[in-house]
Design an enzyme around this catalytic site. Structure first.
Site, PDB file in Angstrom:
ATOM      1  N   LYS A   1       0.898  -1.241  -0.047  1.00 36.79           N
ATOM      2  CA  LYS A   1       0.153  -0.102  -0.075  1.00 36.79           C
ATOM      3  C   LYS A   1       0.972   1.271  -0.121  1.00 36.79           C
ATOM      4  CE  LYS A   1      -3.887   1.874   2.783  1.00 36.79           C
ATOM      5  NZ  LYS A   1      -4.737   1.526   3.991  1.00 36.79           N
TER       6      LYS A   1
ATOM      7  N   SER B   1      -9.337   1.553   3.331  1.00 44.07           N
ATOM      8  CA  SER B   1      -8.572   2.323   2.330  1.00 44.07           C
ATOM      9  C   SER B   1      -7.635   1.523   1.709  1.00 44.07           C
ATOM     10  CB  SER B   1      -7.855   3.336   3.053  1.00 44.07           C
ATOM     11  OG  SER B   1      -7.110   2.831   4.150  1.00 44.07           O
TER      12      SER B   1
ATOM     13  N   SER C   1      -9.871  -0.927   7.087  1.00 41.21           N
ATOM     14  CA  SER C   1      -9.093  -0.524   5.750  1.00 41.21           C
ATOM     15  C   SER C   1      -8.438  -1.882   5.192  1.00 41.21           C
ATOM     16  CB  SER C   1      -8.191   0.670   6.106  1.00 41.21           C
ATOM     17  OG  SER C   1      -8.836   1.824   6.177  1.00 41.21           O
TER      18      SER C   1
END
Length: 456
Positions: free
Chosen positions: A25, A105, A129
């Site tokens: 990420k 996210s 997330s």
């Protein structure tokens, strides 16, 4: 389709991960790529350092394939955001239906693993997330106990709740990755117990672990959609058939009170933690040195506020710091209600080893005008308490994946992974994404919709 981490014959390099490509990420620092958190304010942020979890991956033989898009600033900028969108990376789409949201996210991590771009990715979670994008993209996602994995050199939201974790196609793969990235980091005080607590998570997996296990069915964490509940009920029957003893739990802790405290904690810690992180970056690369600077940058940059604003950033900027009595009280209350008087109490009073619930509903349609159409999730209790939370594919609703959550006590990560592994072996519910343009175009559903249009 790339082989999984458990397929050792497919990889020739030395090390626990043996040349395995892994995605990160884009809020996790690497020495050889920028780390932007999706924001144009950090587009030049390349300090040349590996986060400790990245150093662990490299030492184990992993190949860092690249960075994945995310909901900008890990979805903490606006209460009206479009999950999966960032000014740097654009919009992540769900590979099961390209007009559907990938949640966030860790949107890109979930979508990339589901689409077979890599066998594993690392996501981060503050509240949902990892688990939400894993569930709606039809993969496994594991949020470890906070403090099991280092957060150093990861763009932060909250030192109380932030953690990194694996996103993979199988629970075995998640266990392999977790065994590598878990461990004490002297720079992250929360990880002081990690070396003593970590185990070989892959070796701890037991496909028979459901047999005789007392598991709490968290009815207070259902109702996201009728289709999701129907899949959940069918999987409960399968769990019973496998020998699990299911205990109905109808009443949970006061989630409204937990949520109110959590918001105070996140807003206060966001300002403090992000300011600390920004101060550690290279001023020649990152000119926004504080949250206030980022807010001003966004106001001056049309691309940043084109879809939604930054009300949460502005709320955070108005907070009074980590010594504020209101923050201290909110943190104590939220963690107590979610942990000791929440998960711990439910496990103890009902004599169960884990709680299960649907992770969230199926992916919603992308809406860049109104933002997310979020139906709720099971993530909050484990997120606020800092306890482990695993999601495993449990089936589909009109062709869209939904996941089963396994939630347990602090440091009980190995047991939660083992229960999820047994469930996965029992159901084998993960399906490959079809990359269809729209779920409404699927053969059966398209025929139903066509008939409806023909009726007077």
């Amino acid at each position: 389709m790339a082989p999984g981490l458990g397929d050792r014959a497919a990889w020739n390099a030395d090390g626990a991960l043996g040349g395995m490509p892994i995605l990160l990420k884009d809020n996790i620092e690497t020495r050889d790529m920028p780390t932007t958190a999706g924001s144009l304010a950090l587009v030049g942020n390349a300090p040349g350092r590996d986060a400790p979890l990245v150093a662990r991956l490299r030492a184990a033989g992993a190949v860092i394939l690249g960075k994945t898009n995310l909901s900008e600033w890990a979805n903490i900028r606006s209460s009206h955001s479009v999950s999966g969108w960032s000014a740097v990376g654009g919009l992540t789409r769900n590979p099961h239906a390209l007009d559907r949201n990938a949640c966030g996210s860790s949107s890109g991590s979930g979508a990339a693993v589901a689409a077979g771009l890599a066998p594993a990715a690392i996501g981060t979670e503050t509240d949902g997330s990892i688990t939400c994008p894993a569930a709606v993209n039809g993969i496994v996602g594991f949020k470890p106990t906070v403090g099991l994995v280092s957060r150093t050199h990861i763009v932060p939201i909250s030192h109380s709740q932030d953690t990194a974790g694996p996103m993979t196609r199988t629970v075995e793969d998640a266990a392999i990755v977790l065994s590598v990235i878990a461990g004490t980091d002297p720079a992250d005080a929360a990880t002081a117990e990690a070396d003593a607590r970590k185990v070989d998570y892959r070796a701890a997996l037991d496909a028979q672990s459901l047999k005789g296990a007392r598991i709490g069915v968290a009815r207070f964490l259902t109702g996201y959609s009728p289709g999701t509940d129907a899949v959940f009920e069918a999987r409960l029957a399968a769990l019973r058939a496998a020998g699990a003893e299911l205990v109905e739990i109808t009443d949970g802790p006061d989630r409204a009170a937990i949520g109110a405290g959590e918001m105070v904690v996140l807003m206060t810690e966001l300002k403090a933690d992000l300011n600390t992180y920004l101060a550690s970056t290279d001023p020649a690369q990152v000119t926004t040195r504080t949250l206030a600077d980022v807010i001003a940058f966004n106001r001056a940059e049309p691309r940043e506020l084109a879809l939604f604003g930054q009300d949460l950033f502005e709320t955070a900027e108005a907070t009074k710091g980590l010594d504020d009595p209101a923050y201290v009280a909110a943190r104590e209350t939220a963690q107590r209600l979610a942990g000791v008087e929440g998960i711990d109490r439910l496990l103890r009073e009902h004599r169960v080893v884990a709680l299960i619930a649907p992770t969230t509903g199926p992916a919603w349609s992308i809406d860049v005008v109104n933002g997310d159409h979020y139906l709720g999730a099971a993530s909050q209790l484990a997120a606020v308490a800092g306890y482990p939370h695993l999601t495993v594919p449990m089936g589909q609703v009109q062709g869209l994946p939904v996941g089963m959550s396994f939630i347990g006590a602090k440091w009980d990560d190995a047991r939660i992974l083992s229960l999820g592994h047994a469930f996965e072996q029992l159901t084998r519910a993960r399906v490959e994404p079809g990359l269809v343009r729209s779920i409404e175009g699927r053969e059966g559903l398209a025929a139903v919709l066509a008939r409806a249009r023909q009726e007077p």
